[in-house]
Write a protein that holds these residues in place. Structure first.
Motif, PDB file in Angstrom:
ATOM      1  N   ASN B  50       1.044  -1.570   0.075  1.00 16.64           N
ATOM      2  CA  ASN B  50      -0.145   0.185   0.020  1.00 16.64           C
ATOM      3  C   ASN B  50       0.841   1.027   0.473  1.00 16.64           C
ATOM      4  N   LEU B  55      -0.972   4.134  -1.816  1.00 17.59           N
ATOM      5  CA  LEU B  55      -2.597   4.134  -1.210  1.00 17.59           C
ATOM      6  C   LEU B  55      -2.799   4.464   0.359  1.00 17.59           C
ATOM      7  N   ASP B  56      -1.046   4.304   0.853  1.00 16.42           N
ATOM      8  CA  ASP B  56      -1.151   4.683   2.235  1.00 16.42           C
ATOM      9  C   ASP B  56      -0.102   5.541   2.765  1.00 16.42           C
ATOM     10  N   ARG B  57       0.001   6.059   3.729  1.00 11.80           N
ATOM     11  CA  ARG B  57       1.483   7.162   3.741  1.00 11.80           C
ATOM     12  C   ARG B  57       2.009   6.621   5.023  1.00 11.80           C
ATOM     13  N   GLU B  75      -4.587  13.549  -2.049  1.00 11.75           N
ATOM     14  CA  GLU B  75      -4.792  12.294  -2.764  1.00 11.75           C
ATOM     15  C   GLU B  75      -4.214  12.422  -3.961  1.00 11.75           C
ATOM     16  N   ALA B  76      -4.346  13.583  -4.861  1.00 13.30           N
ATOM     17  CA  ALA B  76      -4.545  14.086  -6.349  1.00 13.30           C
ATOM     18  C   ALA B  76      -3.365  13.369  -6.808  1.00 13.30           C
ATOM     19  N   ALA B  79      -3.500   9.714  -6.961  1.00 14.59           N
ATOM     20  CA  ALA B  79      -4.207   9.442  -7.960  1.00 14.59           C
ATOM     21  C   ALA B  79      -3.440   9.135  -9.348  1.00 14.59           C
ATOM     22  N   ARG B  80      -3.060  10.378  -9.705  1.00 16.24           N
ATOM     23  CA  ARG B  80      -2.249  11.204 -11.010  1.00 16.24           C
ATOM     24  C   ARG B  80      -0.837   9.760 -10.731  1.00 16.24           C
ATOM     25  N   ARG B  82      -0.370   6.637  -9.555  1.00 16.48           N
ATOM     26  CA  ARG B  82      -0.695   5.739  -9.356  1.00 16.48           C
ATOM     27  C   ARG B  82      -1.270   4.976 -11.455  1.00 16.48           C
ATOM     28  N   ARG B  83      -2.016   5.831 -11.843  1.00 18.06           N
ATOM     29  CA  ARG B  83      -2.115   6.386 -13.282  1.00 18.06           C
ATOM     30  C   ARG B  83      -0.958   6.133 -13.946  1.00 18.06           C
ATOM     31  N   LEU B  88      -2.224  -1.888 -10.111  1.00 22.76           N
ATOM     32  CA  LEU B  88      -2.436  -3.266  -9.852  1.00 22.76           C
ATOM     33  C   LEU B  88      -2.986  -3.736  -9.813  1.00 22.76           C
ATOM     34  N   LEU B 107     -11.022   1.524 -18.233  1.00 22.10           N
ATOM     35  CA  LEU B 107     -11.158   2.779 -16.633  1.00 22.10           C
ATOM     36  C   LEU B 107      -9.582   3.472 -16.555  1.00 22.10           C
ATOM     37  N   PRO B 108      -8.161   3.110 -16.332  1.00 26.63           N
ATOM     38  CA  PRO B 108      -7.385   3.442 -15.717  1.00 26.63           C
ATOM     39  C   PRO B 108      -6.882   4.410 -16.781  1.00 26.63           C
ATOM     40  N   GLN B 110      -8.740   5.992 -19.473  1.00 33.15           N
ATOM     41  CA  GLN B 110      -9.939   6.943 -19.298  1.00 33.15           C
ATOM     42  C   GLN B 110      -9.868   7.861 -18.184  1.00 33.15           C
ATOM     43  N   LEU B 111      -9.736   7.468 -17.436  1.00 37.74           N
ATOM     44  CA  LEU B 111      -9.804   8.222 -15.855  1.00 37.74           C
ATOM     45  C   LEU B 111      -7.982   8.949 -15.666  1.00 37.74           C
TER      46      LEU B 111
END
Lengths: 789, 230
Positions: B50, B55-57, B75-76, B79-80, B82-83, B88, B107-108, B110-111
């Protein structure tokens, strides 16, 4: 603590948002119901209630002081059938100089030391009761425009009496029985009737039987038998007063019913939705409880109590809030109705409280007993995420839309829980309908109010009568106004740049065959084609002996447009033809409009007293009035800007409309909030997956907001037309109960663009409701969400 | 010395008052490596994953992946990150049941803003490569466990991540399906994909990993090179 108690406590504590939403929704629904219920009670038979509260007089009798004695009058107060009486009060008739735009007229003043007593306990609206000489309390009728109502501090001059004495208005009060135009101290009556002894006495009677005219007449006969013949000079039955009082108070009833029904339906819907949702999200937990040995009955009890705790708290707060909010509104309805309601009727509080809790209990029982009956293994299996298959078609279609993916993901969400979405659509539709209806109703009523004012500028006789009193002197006027020189006024008006048209208005009275009371008739001159009135049918008069009237006149005279009718003015018969039906609420629709020439044979000296002027577009009314006023100085007239005065009734309706609409919208938004919270909770694992795949907080918010777009749009699309329909039905019903045909401008008040905006109002409600949970979803930790199974 | 793709320096992660889930862990993983993180339940394997995935710090220490200080991301940005950098794969697939296989895979991308057409082409290519192209329009609920995990792997590879993180990828599969996934991971590594694999399964670790890291009570107990069984 018992196992059941522990389950309830943890259920209430863990689902804090749901608990708060249940409490809030119930609170607002209950306070709205208290408001609506109280107002429905307040508007139910307002005259009868006000009459009962004031112990109104079944018979108001006037006696000639020269033909009877106080002892004889006192004996009449114990006549057969009399249950209570007040008096004898000395009376006098006074004719104060015109003030506050009122035409000069005589009023009957009664000498009463105090407003209370066994009969006709007068309700003071403002100021205080008379305490000494030189003071008067005037009777007020709140249905009159404010400009025509007496004001505390006004000074009445009595030029007909020796020394032109004055009476200062120290209070305004309302007698539902309409027993007097004003009240002074008994000693003041002596001063008002001196030097010639005159005047009379008033006695107010209540009878054991008074429901019919025959019963009141029998009471009157019994009273009359106890005094010398001819001593009773006049008597008024309460039945006559009641008939005359119907007026515009009935306007409130259809409006209140509409809002009451909207509020109750909305409350049922949202409370049902919130409670059902609360139980449905607890289904998995119910499975665990059953697996641990809880019986279905214990499960049902646990969830009912779990729902009832916040609901009872919310209901209690709602009752308090409703009782607080109603006070200023009741003060207004008291003024309109003449009632003296000081708060919410206990029966309303009890009924609303019991109804809300019963609703919550029944909904929770229905939802929990369904879950309680399921087999434990099934309950454990169902639960959080909607079953795959539901709404897949919507997800597939939405994915093809040329929109950002988070938006298309959200758009498909409502189709996974169609029943829940349908109830939210209904709630949003209620909110949108309420807003559309409220704005429409307000606009319609404002247009009705505006129809009373057909001018931009008004010219009145004499120099200004309003404004601060002269230095060191009382506020008042110097005498009855004289009609200004019509030629000079017309010349000044037509010469003034910016004049579009004008109407000279002379007012007098005529009688019509078959009608007992004299009717107001306006004799119009000038160059305005229809003088600002709106036609319902037929046409505006084009020549003398043609009249236009409103629907109540046609109904009362059993005539229709095209018929001929005979009017009598100053003993002269005038045969006139009704050429048009006009929308005119003056004199409760009984006012006649005609050309000035129609009345010339009967009243050759009749002259226009006031002039209504319409201005050309773009004309500055202030500059226009200043210039015209200067030009009118020599004509003995004054120009002023016409003012739109909101009536008390309109204020009551607008206040209520705003309050109830805000409440309905808030409840609808809370319903959406609850739905989104449930959705977010049920989809929290999916949310974790989305975030793990790279969905940013902003994209999460977009997805959650998008999830309510469809419900918001559908709700708005349904609600706006329903609101329009409601407005038409209610406004039409208001017209029907008051006996008017309403013009299209009062009924068709929505523009297509406005309807689109009202439709989008549903979307706004939905987005407002979704904002908070969208923020929570965005802040949810990905790892936490992924762990939630 | 080459710059590592993943670098954890003195990383600790504590939850509430209990003992640390990770305690002063330092680890460097180079691009192209396939590392298996082994250990019993509660040893800190998933916590480590994680942290690497953002996903975690961590409570303390630093986590750097491909030059990005993951422990400092909001958070933002996380997310970028991870993309762009991470794919995962989860034990229970974490496919979205209301989306088709193709839509799940797309989905990834498109996000990340990829147009639908381009995403469709890339997804089709991946699904074909993983042997599940025929299921593109099916819903995950209709697939076997192995097929679902293949879809999950396809989704993880959609944005061509530098790093593939797999948490017990065979944990919810039967033996045959587990072997399929095992082979898939081998193939990916053979193609140069960096893989960090969390597992209980020693056979899987031996088969896929070039290196194994053993965690016990949140600490690195062993870090050894392994010769994968081919």
């Amino acid at each position: 603590m018992s196992a059941l108690g522990g389950v309830v406590r943890s259920g209430v504590g863990r689902r804090r948002v749901q608990t708060v939403v249940i409490g809030l929704v119930v609170m607002i629904a209950v306070s709205a119901a208290v408001l609506g219920g109280s107002l429905m009670v307040a508007s139910r038979a307002p005259f009868d209630r006000a009459f009962a509260q004031q112990r109104g007089a079944h018979l108001t009798a006037q006696f000639d002081a020269t033909k009877t004695t106080v002892a004889q009058l006192s004996a009449s107060m114990h006549a057969t059938g009399v249950t209570a009486a007040a008096g004898p009060f000395p009376t006098a008739s006074i004719t104060p100089a015109a003030a506050r735009n009122r035409a000069t007229q005589s009023i009957t003043v009664v000498g009463r030391a105090d407003p209370g007593g066994p009969v006709d306990a007068v309700t003071p609206n403002e100021g205080r009761w008379v305490a000494g000489l030189g003071e008067i309390v005037l009777h007020t009728d709140s249905r009159l425009p404010k400009s025509l109502q007496p004001k505390v501090g006004d000074v009445l001059r009595l030029p007909d009496l020796a020394g032109s004495p004055t009476l200062t208005v120290v209070g305004v009060a309302r007698s539902v029985s309409e027993t007097a135009g004003g009240w002074v101290t008994p000693e003041q009556i002596t001063a008002l009737t001196a030097p010639a002894p005159g005047g009379g006495y008033q006695i107010l009677y209540r009878f054991a039987k008074s429901a019919t005219t025959a019963q009141v007449d029998a009471g009157r006969a019994a009273v009359e038998a106890d005094v010398p013949a001819g001593a009773l000079t006049g008597a008024r039955s309460w039945l006559t007063t009641r008939t005359n009082s119907a007026g515009n108070t009935v306007l409130l009833v259809p409006f209140l019913i509409a809002f009451g029904v909207l509020g109750v339906l909305m409350a049922i819907l949202i409370i049902g939705n919130v409670i059902t949702g609360a139980v449905s999200t607890g289904t998995h937990r119910i499975g665990i409880l059953k697996a641990l040995g809880f019986t279905p009955g214990q499960v049902v009890r646990a969830y009912m109590v779990q729902a009832l705790i916040p609901a009872a708290t919310g209901a209690a707060l709602g009752v308090v809030l409703g009782n607080v909010l109603i006070l200023p509104i009741l003060a207004q309805t008291n003024e309109v109705y003449g009632t003296a309601d000081s708060g919410v009727a206990p029966s309303v509080n009890i009924a609303v409280l019991a109804g809300a809790l019963l609703l919550v209990a029944l909904t929770a029982w229905a939802a929990a007993s369904r879950a309680g009956r399921l087999r434990t293994v099934d309950v454990l299996a169902v639960g959080r995420t909607p079953s795959p298959g539901r709404g897949q078609w919507a997800a597939r279609l939405a994915a093809r839309l040329p929109l950002p993916r988070p938006v298309t993901l959200g758009l498909a969400h409502p189709f996974a829980r169609t029943l829940r979405s349908a109830t939210i659509i209904a709630a949003i539709a209620f909110g949108a309908a309420a807003a559309t209806f409220a704005v429409g109703l307000g606009t319609s009523l404002t247009k009705v109010q505006a129809s009373e004012n057909n001018a931009d500028v008004v010219v009145q006789p004499g120099r200004p009568v309003n404004g601060p009193p002269p230095e060191g002197g009382p506020r008042g006027t110097s005498g009855p106004p004289q009609a200004p020189d019509p030629v000079a006024v017309a010349k000044a008006i037509t010469a003034q740049a910016g004049t579009s048209g004008y109407s000279g208005i002379a007012e007098t009275q005529v009688t019509a065959a078959g009608l007992p009371d004299a009717l107001d008739i306006l004799a119009l001159s000038g160059d305005n084609s229809s003088h600002g009135y709106e036609m319902i049918a037929g046409s505006w008069f084009g020549q003398p002996n043609e009249i236009v009237v409103a629907k109540p006149f046609l109904t009362a005279t059993q005539t229709e447009v095209g018929d001929t009718i005979v009017l009598v003015s100053n003993g002269t018969q005038l045969t006139v033809r009704i050429v048009g039906e006009v929308f005119n609420i003056q004199s409760r629709g009984m006012e006649i409009l005609t050309a000035a020439a129609t009345l010339t044979p009967a009243e050759p000296e009749l002259r226009a007293m006031t002039y209504d002027i319409t201005l050309k577009p773009g004309t500055d009314p202030v500059a226009y009035v200043e210039a015209l006023d200067t030009a009118l100085a020599s004509a003995g007239a004054t120009a002023r800007i016409a003012e739109d005065e909101a009536s008390e009734l309109l204020l009551v309706i607008n206040t209520l409309t705003t309050l109830l609409t805000l409440m309905l919208i808030t409840v609808a938004a809370l319903g959406v909030l609850n739905m989104v919270v449930l959705e977010t909770r049920e989809r929290v694992h999916d949310l974790g997956v989305h975030k793990a795949l790279g969905m940013t907080p902003r994209q999460t918010i977009a997805m959650v907001i998008a999830s309510v777009v469809v419900t918001g749009l559908i709700g708005g699309a349904i609600g706006a037309p329903v609101g329009v329909m409601l407005q038409r039905v209610i406004v039409g019903e208001m017209g029907r109960v008051t006996g008017f045909d309403l013009p299209a401008s009062v009924i068709n008040i929505y523009h297509p663009a406005e309807l689109v905006l009202f439709g989008l109002g549903g979307l706004l409600i939905a987005v407002l409701g979704a904002l908070l949970p969208a923020g929570w979803a965005a802040r949810t930790r990905t790892a936490t969400a992924l762990r939630t199974e | 010395m080459t710059v590592p793709l993943i670098e954890l320096t003195a990383v600790s992660r504590r939850y509430d008052e209990g003992p640390p889930a990770l305690d002063d862990v330092s680890l460097r993983i180079s691009a192209g490596e396939a590392v298996a993180i082994l250990g019993p339940s509660g040893s800190g394997k998933s916590t480590l994953l994680n942290l690497v995935a953002g996903l975690d710090r961590p409570s303390s220490g630093t986590v750097t992946v491909d030059g990005v200080r993951v422990d400092e991301l909001g958070e933002a940005r996380s997310a970028r990150y991870r993309r762009a950098k991470v794919g995962l794969v989860f034990q229970f697939f974490n496919l979205l049941d209301d989306l088709t296989v193709a839509d799940n895979v797309m989905l990834p991308a498109q996000l990340a803003g990829m147009a639908r057409g381009a995403a469709q082409r890339r997804a089709a290519e991946l699904l074909d490569a993983l042997g599940i192209g025929r299921h593109a329009t099916a819903y995950p609920g209709r697939l076997s466990g192995g097929e679902r995990q293949r879809v999950a792997v396809a989704r993880a590879l959609m944005n061509r991540p530098a790093l593939l993180l797999a948490d017990e990828p065979t944990g919810a599969l039967d033996t045959a399906s587990g072997e399929e996934v095992q082979q898939l991971l081998n193939d990916l590594h053979a193609d140069g994909q960096t893989i960090v694999l969390v597992t209980h399964d020693l056979a899987l670790a031996r088969s896929c990993a070039t290196r194994t890291v053993q965690l016990v009570d949140g600490r690195v107990a062993a870090d050894t090179a392994a010769e994968p069984v081919r």
